[in-house]
Design a protein around this motif. Structure first.
Motif, PDB file in Angstrom:
ATOM      1  N   MET A   1     -19.534 -50.482 -24.876  1.00 10.93           N
ATOM      2  CA  MET A   1     -19.571 -49.155 -25.372  1.00 10.93           C
ATOM      3  C   MET A   1     -18.639 -48.230 -24.631  1.00 10.93           C
ATOM      4  O   MET A   1     -18.110 -47.390 -25.247  1.00 10.93           O
ATOM      5  CB  MET A   1     -21.175 -48.623 -25.351  1.00 10.93           C
ATOM      6  N   THR A   2     -18.556 -48.690 -23.562  1.00 12.73           N
ATOM      7  CA  THR A   2     -17.663 -47.824 -22.609  1.00 12.73           C
ATOM      8  C   THR A   2     -16.090 -47.804 -22.961  1.00 12.73           C
ATOM      9  O   THR A   2     -15.566 -47.037 -22.998  1.00 12.73           O
ATOM     10  CB  THR A   2     -17.591 -48.277 -20.968  1.00 12.73           C
ATOM     11  N   VAL A   3     -15.916 -49.124 -23.068  1.00  9.99           N
ATOM     12  CA  VAL A   3     -14.450 -49.301 -23.769  1.00  9.99           C
ATOM     13  C   VAL A   3     -14.058 -48.821 -25.339  1.00  9.99           C
ATOM     14  O   VAL A   3     -13.209 -48.276 -25.488  1.00  9.99           O
ATOM     15  CB  VAL A   3     -13.979 -50.935 -23.779  1.00  9.99           C
ATOM     16  N   GLY A   4     -15.234 -49.105 -25.933  1.00 13.71           N
ATOM     17  CA  GLY A   4     -15.030 -48.256 -27.376  1.00 13.71           C
ATOM     18  C   GLY A   4     -14.811 -46.898 -27.222  1.00 13.71           C
ATOM     19  O   GLY A   4     -14.217 -46.222 -27.935  1.00 13.71           O
ATOM     20  N   GLY A   5     -15.689 -46.297 -26.428  1.00 12.97           N
ATOM     21  CA  GLY A   5     -15.510 -44.836 -25.958  1.00 12.97           C
ATOM     22  C   GLY A   5     -14.223 -44.381 -25.664  1.00 12.97           C
ATOM     23  O   GLY A   5     -13.537 -43.440 -25.961  1.00 12.97           O
ATOM     24  N   LEU A   6     -13.550 -45.183 -24.556  1.00 16.55           N
ATOM     25  CA  LEU A   6     -12.259 -45.064 -24.346  1.00 16.55           C
ATOM     26  C   LEU A   6     -11.366 -44.986 -25.128  1.00 16.55           C
ATOM     27  O   LEU A   6     -10.469 -44.208 -25.221  1.00 16.55           O
ATOM     28  CB  LEU A   6     -12.004 -45.883 -22.970  1.00 16.55           C
ATOM     29  N   ALA A   7     -11.476 -45.981 -26.141  1.00 17.86           N
ATOM     30  CA  ALA A   7     -10.316 -46.285 -27.042  1.00 17.86           C
ATOM     31  C   ALA A   7     -10.432 -45.005 -28.206  1.00 17.86           C
ATOM     32  O   ALA A   7      -9.338 -44.599 -28.649  1.00 17.86           O
ATOM     33  CB  ALA A   7     -10.887 -47.520 -27.773  1.00 17.86           C
ATOM     34  N   VAL A   8     -11.651 -44.727 -28.523  1.00 18.07           N
ATOM     35  CA  VAL A   8     -11.670 -43.445 -29.315  1.00 18.07           C
ATOM     36  C   VAL A   8     -11.381 -42.111 -28.858  1.00 18.07           C
ATOM     37  O   VAL A   8     -10.714 -41.350 -29.413  1.00 18.07           O
ATOM     38  CB  VAL A   8     -13.257 -43.338 -30.014  1.00 18.07           C
ATOM     39  N   SER A   9     -11.567 -41.759 -27.472  1.00 16.91           N
ATOM     40  CA  SER A   9     -11.258 -40.838 -26.719  1.00 16.91           C
ATOM     41  C   SER A   9      -9.686 -40.656 -26.715  1.00 16.91           C
ATOM     42  O   SER A   9      -9.000 -39.475 -26.879  1.00 16.91           O
ATOM     43  CB  SER A   9     -11.618 -41.021 -25.255  1.00 16.91           C
ATOM     44  N   ILE A  10      -8.963 -41.829 -26.690  1.00 16.80           N
ATOM     45  CA  ILE A  10      -7.525 -41.962 -26.763  1.00 16.80           C
ATOM     46  C   ILE A  10      -6.947 -41.350 -27.941  1.00 16.80           C
ATOM     47  O   ILE A  10      -5.884 -40.293 -28.033  1.00 16.80           O
ATOM     48  CB  ILE A  10      -6.926 -43.248 -26.551  1.00 16.80           C
ATOM     49  N   VAL A  11      -7.681 -41.671 -29.087  1.00 13.82           N
ATOM     50  CA  VAL A  11      -7.227 -40.881 -30.367  1.00 13.82           C
ATOM     51  C   VAL A  11      -7.588 -39.538 -30.355  1.00 13.82           C
ATOM     52  O   VAL A  11      -6.770 -38.772 -30.918  1.00 13.82           O
ATOM     53  CB  VAL A  11      -7.844 -41.534 -31.522  1.00 13.82           C
ATOM     54  N   VAL A  12      -8.686 -38.903 -29.890  1.00 18.56           N
ATOM     55  CA  VAL A  12      -8.960 -37.447 -29.970  1.00 18.56           C
ATOM     56  C   VAL A  12      -7.976 -36.741 -29.002  1.00 18.56           C
ATOM     57  O   VAL A  12      -7.627 -35.736 -29.420  1.00 18.56           O
ATOM     58  CB  VAL A  12     -10.419 -37.305 -29.494  1.00 18.56           C
ATOM     59  N   LEU A  13      -7.710 -37.296 -27.983  1.00 18.77           N
ATOM     60  CA  LEU A  13      -6.989 -36.557 -26.999  1.00 18.77           C
ATOM     61  C   LEU A  13      -5.290 -36.556 -27.672  1.00 18.77           C
ATOM     62  O   LEU A  13      -4.703 -35.680 -27.443  1.00 18.77           O
ATOM     63  CB  LEU A  13      -6.791 -37.369 -25.574  1.00 18.77           C
ATOM     64  N   THR A  14      -4.979 -37.645 -28.289  1.00 17.97           N
ATOM     65  CA  THR A  14      -3.803 -37.642 -28.888  1.00 17.97           C
ATOM     66  C   THR A  14      -3.653 -36.586 -29.938  1.00 17.97           C
ATOM     67  O   THR A  14      -2.568 -35.803 -30.161  1.00 17.97           O
ATOM     68  CB  THR A  14      -3.492 -39.169 -29.663  1.00 17.97           C
ATOM     69  N   MET A  15      -4.805 -36.390 -30.884  1.00 20.12           N
ATOM     70  CA  MET A  15      -4.809 -35.418 -31.762  1.00 20.12           C
ATOM     71  C   MET A  15      -4.616 -34.077 -30.940  1.00 20.12           C
ATOM     72  O   MET A  15      -4.176 -32.913 -31.643  1.00 20.12           O
ATOM     73  CB  MET A  15      -6.086 -35.232 -32.530  1.00 20.12           C
ATOM     74  N   VAL A  16      -5.323 -33.628 -29.992  1.00 25.06           N
ATOM     75  CA  VAL A  16      -5.491 -32.250 -29.408  1.00 25.06           C
ATOM     76  C   VAL A  16      -3.948 -32.083 -28.577  1.00 25.06           C
ATOM     77  O   VAL A  16      -3.367 -30.921 -28.894  1.00 25.06           O
ATOM     78  CB  VAL A  16      -6.192 -32.452 -27.967  1.00 25.06           C
ATOM     79  N   LEU A  17      -3.185 -33.019 -28.400  1.00 25.09           N
ATOM     80  CA  LEU A  17      -1.777 -33.001 -27.899  1.00 25.09           C
ATOM     81  C   LEU A  17      -0.848 -32.753 -29.045  1.00 25.09           C
ATOM     82  O   LEU A  17       0.019 -31.840 -28.988  1.00 25.09           O
ATOM     83  CB  LEU A  17      -1.302 -34.198 -27.272  1.00 25.09           C
ATOM     84  N   ALA A  18      -0.952 -33.383 -30.237  1.00 14.10           N
ATOM     85  CA  ALA A  18      -0.281 -33.068 -31.256  1.00 14.10           C
ATOM     86  C   ALA A  18      -0.583 -31.632 -31.964  1.00 14.10           C
ATOM     87  O   ALA A  18       0.397 -31.078 -32.426  1.00 14.10           O
ATOM     88  CB  ALA A  18      -0.581 -34.234 -32.341  1.00 14.10           C
ATOM     89  N   SER A  19      -1.932 -31.371 -31.806  1.00  8.43           N
ATOM     90  CA  SER A  19      -2.093 -29.795 -32.415  1.00  8.43           C
ATOM     91  C   SER A  19      -1.495 -28.729 -31.598  1.00  8.43           C
ATOM     92  O   SER A  19      -1.046 -27.711 -32.381  1.00  8.43           O
ATOM     93  CB  SER A  19      -3.795 -29.670 -32.185  1.00  8.43           C
ATOM     94  N   VAL A  20      -1.033 -28.860 -30.438  1.00  9.31           N
ATOM     95  CA  VAL A  20      -0.410 -27.890 -29.438  1.00  9.31           C
ATOM     96  C   VAL A  20       1.159 -28.075 -29.369  1.00  9.31           C
ATOM     97  O   VAL A  20       1.583 -27.057 -28.915  1.00  9.31           O
ATOM     98  CB  VAL A  20      -1.281 -27.730 -28.203  1.00  9.31           C
ATOM     99  N   THR A  21       1.521 -29.144 -29.680  1.00  8.53           N
ATOM    100  CA  THR A  21       3.020 -29.288 -29.519  1.00  8.53           C
ATOM    101  C   THR A  21       3.711 -29.618 -30.876  1.00  8.53           C
ATOM    102  O   THR A  21       4.721 -28.923 -31.484  1.00  8.53           O
ATOM    103  CB  THR A  21       3.147 -30.579 -28.760  1.00  8.53           C
ATOM    104  N   LEU A  22       3.154 -30.951 -31.583  1.00  7.52           N
ATOM    105  CA  LEU A  22       3.854 -31.120 -32.634  1.00  7.52           C
ATOM    106  C   LEU A  22       3.660 -30.096 -33.899  1.00  7.52           C
ATOM    107  O   LEU A  22       4.539 -29.952 -34.903  1.00  7.52           O
ATOM    108  CB  LEU A  22       3.199 -32.789 -33.297  1.00  7.52           C
ATOM    109  N   LEU A  23       2.326 -29.736 -34.067  1.00  5.30           N
ATOM    110  CA  LEU A  23       2.249 -28.769 -35.248  1.00  5.30           C
ATOM    111  C   LEU A  23       3.157 -27.411 -35.070  1.00  5.30           C
ATOM    112  O   LEU A  23       3.561 -27.095 -35.978  1.00  5.30           O
ATOM    113  CB  LEU A  23       0.697 -28.403 -35.117  1.00  5.30           C
ATOM    114  N   PRO A  24       2.979 -27.021 -34.018  1.00  9.99           N
ATOM    115  CA  PRO A  24       4.012 -25.659 -33.673  1.00  9.99           C
ATOM    116  C   PRO A  24       5.365 -25.865 -34.321  1.00  9.99           C
ATOM    117  O   PRO A  24       6.051 -25.171 -34.745  1.00  9.99           O
ATOM    118  CB  PRO A  24       3.803 -25.161 -32.409  1.00  9.99           C
TER     119      PRO A  24
END
Length: 759
Positions: A314-337
């Motif tokens: 569960m810990t590793v699965g959570g880390l894996a999903v968190s990586i995707v969410v964090l990537t989306m946040v970074l894309a929202s404030v850099t790639l999208l603009p």
């Protein structure tokens, strides 16, 4: 201030868009290449330190019995309905050939031989669990080495052999086992495509522009590519559970498009005010980007908080999903603009469909420009929110009662793990499961493994076998295997009930607390109960025990963060309680659908199943973060209106109606994405999809559009109450929205209004 940093980041990306896009292309390419070169396959390790099943697994591994490797099984029955393996020489010859062909496959360590057992006598074959008592069904069990030495090619070879022999032998051949579970292609590809198409349609209807609809989709695809590739690299280092890619894709698409929608909507508002596209992009990231960063950070922290369960997968699965969410946040404030900078002023113009929809429907005079910059005017939402605000008590009581009623089924929640018996009958694993249950009893599909270390006590094994065999929950016990080097013994035990049933978990508990201790006595010998059914029961019990502490920690964290953001005590308290209501209702609906079967056929569920043991904790972490997304976006706008006007009633109506279209559009996108996974074959994917879709739908409708305006109206100016002593000690960090240099206030030329602080 966070807003200043985001303003610089967004404006810089919009001014140099191709440089940012090229950087993301390079990052995505490197991530994919790294995944190909160093990535691994997902693998499930349903164990955790300190569990009895984990101790059994360690003993089995020490004994080297081979049971720690991968397995498969071929379940066969004669095509001639009247033939049996006892009396039909042709069927017996075909069975022997089948076993010989399987034995020749690469990496196969060995197989059981029902044909040989039949030659020694029918009773021997039946007692060995190789042929059913009526002689109609036989099982060839296949032993493989551990997963590290195998690949999907081994599964393809077995399936290909089965396809060939079905045409050559007079046998019906079905297959199953954990080789299929591990190496079958996971659901998700078609679901992702359906989710993207649905999201694109909703975005086009919301904005009336193909360009505006394409940008969030493009950003989400970029982010998902980087996130999933990084997850694959992580799988090459540690065991990433099989549900992680599906859940990561589901959540990544949902939040990525959601976050992009918030930023894009603000960008179009600023374009409507006459700002230059690059400046509009910077201001959009500075204002809408704050709730995006806050909500994304909350999702990540909440998911990583599952480490408190002390269940490694569960810990590793959570880390894996968190990586995707964090990537989306970074894309929202850099790639999208950067995309917004390339699109320029075209995003400020709606397409023909949107203009036709708006024709003859002018906005009210005196409304702020930001409520008119969209595909649908906010007049309807203003009327609705005004109506709720005039009858707040009735709506608050009615909506809360509805959600509490939906939550009631949670009292009957039962955790477990759906097995092959919950798959569609179109799958060979399901047909093999049904044949085994028909011929040998339901417990044969979920054997337990008792691992014992006699520690020099020669009589302990006989006592163990006798005691286990006498238990009413045990149908049979296979011959004991004793490792000569270590003296460790393993007993394969078949319960009378199926692996999903509560009675099986009760049998495991009884063996551990009563049967085994009585047989061992007070000596140094020890025995543990393992096997898949026992492991899943242990994991479910541990997550259930630690769920309250996890929930309390997430609630406390969310309360403190919201108090810092809004400088209020009652606003975060109300947010926490309302989010609990929506999540509780989602849990209740899941129990009604999956355990009670209500409407299960609508999502392709062919049998009732328990709730997967780790899903409630995962859902709570994800949903609470996503709920904070809407909470912060909505309340930020209400707070801005309150700071502008100083009137609580006006702030509620203007703030909620001004965000209603965006929140409902974002919710529709999330619901569409999540529901596309609810029709997948895997029951776990169905649970994640339906649970997330239900909670988001409830949160964006009943909670945000009814309970929030009703409760805020009832609280009045007390919404923004903060004791003076608390106001002094709370840090004024970068997350607050009421600073003097608030970006959106500055853009309108209006000074902040009053704050209610207890003197």
């Amino acid at each position: 201030m966070l807003s200043k940093a985001l303003l610089r980041l967004g404006a810089g990306a919009a001014r140099r868009p191709w440089r940012v896009i090229a950087t993301w292309l390079v990052v995505a390419t490197l991530a994919v290449l790294a995944a190909v070169a160093f990535g691994g396959r997902t693998a499930d390790s349903m164990t955790a330190p300190g569990l009895d099943s984990q101790q059994a697994a360690e003993l089995i591994e020490r004994a080297g019995t081979g049971q720690e490797g991968m397995t498969a099984q071929l379940v066969v029955t004669p095509l001639d309905g009247g033939a049996t393996f006892f009396g039909d020489d042709g069927a017996r010859t075909a069975l022997a050939r089948l076993r010989t062909e399987v034995q020749r496959l690469p990496h196969v360590l060995g197989t059981s031989d029902p044909a040989e057992a039949l030659g020694a006598g029918g009773d021997t074959a039946v007692r060995g669990g190789l042929v059913s008592a009526d002689g109609r069904i036989a099982v060839v069990r296949v032993q493989y080495p551990d997963q590290s030495r195998l690949s999907a090619e081994d599964l393809h070879a077995l399936v290909g052999l089965g396809d060939r022999l079905r045409a050559e032998l007079p046998l019906r051949i079905e297959m199953g086992g954990n080789l299929f579970y591990t190496f079958s292609d996971p659901d998700g590809g078609v679901s992702e495509l359906i989710g993207l198409l649905a999201a694109a349609t909703i975005l086009f209807l919301a904005f009336g522009s193909l360009v505006a609809a394409a940008l969030p989709i493009g950003m989400a695809v970029f982010g998902l590519t980087v996130g999933v590739a990084t997850m694959t690299v992580l799988a090459g280092v540690t065991d990433v559970p099989t549900f992680a890619p599906v859940l990561g894709s589901m959540v990544g698409l949902g939040v990525g498009i959601d976050y992009a929608l918030f930023v894009l909507a603000r960008h179009r508002e600023y374009l409507a005010r006459g700002l230059d596209p690059r400046e509009a992009a910077g201001r959009a990231v500075a204002t809408a980007g704050r709730p995006v960063v806050f909500a994304g950070g909350t999702v990540v922290v909440s998911i990583l908080g599952m480490a408190v369960a002390n269940v490694p997968f569960m810990t590793v699965g959570g880390l894996a999903v968190s990586i995707v969410v964090l990537t989306m946040v970074l894309a929202s404030v850099t790639l999208l603009p950067a995309f917004l900078g390339v699109a320029g002023p075209r995003l400020g113009r709606a397409g023909r469909i949107a203009r036709a929809l708006r024709a003859g429907r002018p906005g009210r005079s005196g409304r702020r420009p930001d409520t008119e910059a969209g595909a649908v005017p906010a007049a309807g939402w203003r009327r609705w929110i005004g109506h709720v605000s005039r009858h707040p008590a009735a709506y608050a009581v009615g909506a809360a009662g509805l959600l509490l009623t939906a939550t009631l089924p949670v009292l009957g929640l039962r955790v477990g793990l759906p097995d092959d018996g919950s798959l569609p009958r179109s799958r060979t694993e399901r047909r093999a499961y049904d044949l085994v249950a028909e011929g040998f009893g339901p417990g044969t599909n979920g054997p337990l493994v008792v691992a014992a270390d006699p520690a020099g006590d020669p009589g302990v094994l006989d006592r163990l076998v006798a005691a286990v065999s006498a238990d009413p929950g045990i149908a049979s016990v296979a011959p004991t295997h004793i490792d000569r080097a270590t003296g460790i013994a393993t007993l394969v035990v078949f319960p009378t009930t199926g692996p999903q049933e509560k009675a099986t978990a009760d049998t495991v508990a009884r063996l551990r607390t009563e049967v085994l201790p009585a047989a061992i006595g007070h000596g140094t010998a020890r025995a543990h109960v393992g096997g898949a059914a026992a492991s899943l029961s242990d994991v479910g019990r541990r997550t259930s025990q630690r769920l309250p502490a996890f929930v309390a920690a997430v609630l406390a964290m969310s309360f403190l963060l919201l108090m810092l953001v809004f400088r209020s005590v009652l606003v975060p308290l109300k947010a926490v309680l309302l989010n609990l209501l929506s999540i509780g209702a989602a849990y209740g609906i899941m129990v009604a659908v999956f355990q009670w079967g209500w409407g299960g056929a609508l999502i392709g569920l062919e049998a009732t199943v328990p709730i997967v043991s780790f899903i409630p904790m995962f859902l709570f972490a994800i949903l609470f973060g996503l709920s904070m997304d809407y909470e912060v976006f909505l309340l930020s706008r209400v707070r801005e209106e309150y700071l502008r006007t100083g009137d609580n009633g006006t702030a509620i109506v203007d703030g909620v109606s001004g965000t209603a279209r965006i929140i409902t559009s974002a919710a529709l996108i999330m619901v569409a994405v999540f529901l596309s996974f609810a029709v997948a074959e895997d029951p776990s994917a169905k649970m994640f999809g339906l649970g997330l879709a239900t909670a988001i739908f409830i949160d964006a409708t009943v909670v945000r559009m009814v309970l929030v305006p009703a409760t805020m109206t009832l609280l009045g100016r007390a919404n923004w109450w903060l004791p003076r002593w608390l106001d002094r000690i709370l840090p004024r960090g970068p997350v607050g929205i009421d600073a003097a240099d608030d970006t959106d206030a500055a853009s309108t030329g209006q000074a902040p209004g009053p704050r209610l602080v207890d003197r």
